[in-house]
Scaffold this active site. Structure first.
Site, mmCIF file in Angstrom:
data_model
loop_
_atom_site.group_PDB
_atom_site.id
_atom_site.type_symbol
_atom_site.label_atom_id
_atom_site.label_comp_id
_atom_site.label_asym_id
_atom_site.label_seq_id
_atom_site.Cartn_x
_atom_site.Cartn_y
_atom_site.Cartn_z
ATOM 1 N N CYS A 34 0.855 -1.187 0.000
ATOM 2 C CA CYS A 34 0.000 0.000 0.000
ATOM 3 C C CYS A 34 0.893 1.239 0.000
ATOM 4 C CB CYS A 34 -0.901 -0.001 1.233
ATOM 5 S SG CYS A 34 -1.874 1.517 1.401
ATOM 6 N N ASP A 41 -0.323 -5.629 0.695
ATOM 7 C CA ASP A 41 -1.661 -5.916 0.183
ATOM 8 C C ASP A 41 -1.589 -7.265 -0.513
ATOM 9 O OD1 ASP A 41 -3.223 -3.703 0.938
ATOM 10 O OD2 ASP A 41 -2.480 -2.507 -0.738
#
EC number: 1.7.1.13
Length: 122
Positions: A34, A41
């Site tokens: 991220c 992520d």
């Protein structure tokens, strides 16, 4: 062929370029970072495409997807980048890339990028 992350997508000649057919692949272990929080992520990347003259070689696709693991990028950007890079490498008749990202902050994100028109009957 390399065994570390690489952005180079290898291709090979479509063995049946005169027949429209679909190739589907799934990578359930996709990871990126991220860009806001720096946290990882996780996603499942699903590819479906109808090849024209070239196909994507699977090991190079794995290494290509692996190359995003330390890169800060938004879900929308990385899904579209994957689609664009594959289009650049093989110029498929049609492609769909789905980024199905794990829940983050209580929100489940699914991003779908497409290119071309899906041939009828495929």
């Amino acid at each position: 062929m390399p065994t570390k992350p690489a952005r180079d997508l290898q291709t090979f000649p479509n063995p049946k370029p005169d027949r429209p057919y679909e190739i589907a692949m799934e990578c359930p272990e996709f990871t990126c970072v991220c860009p806001v929080t720096g946290q990882p992520d996780f996603a499942t990347i699903r590819l479906r495409y109808v090849p024209a003259e070239r196909c994507v070689e699977l090991k190079s696709l794995k290494l290509y997807l692996w190359s995003f693991r330390d890169e800060g990028t938004f879900h929308e950007a990385v899904t579209n980048r994957i689609c664009d890079d594959i289009v650049q490498a093989i110029a498929p008749r049609w492609i769909e890339v789905v980024g199905d990202f794990a829940v983050r902050g209580g929100i489940h994100t699914v991003v779908t990028a497409r290119h071309g028109e899906r041939p009828a009957g495929v």
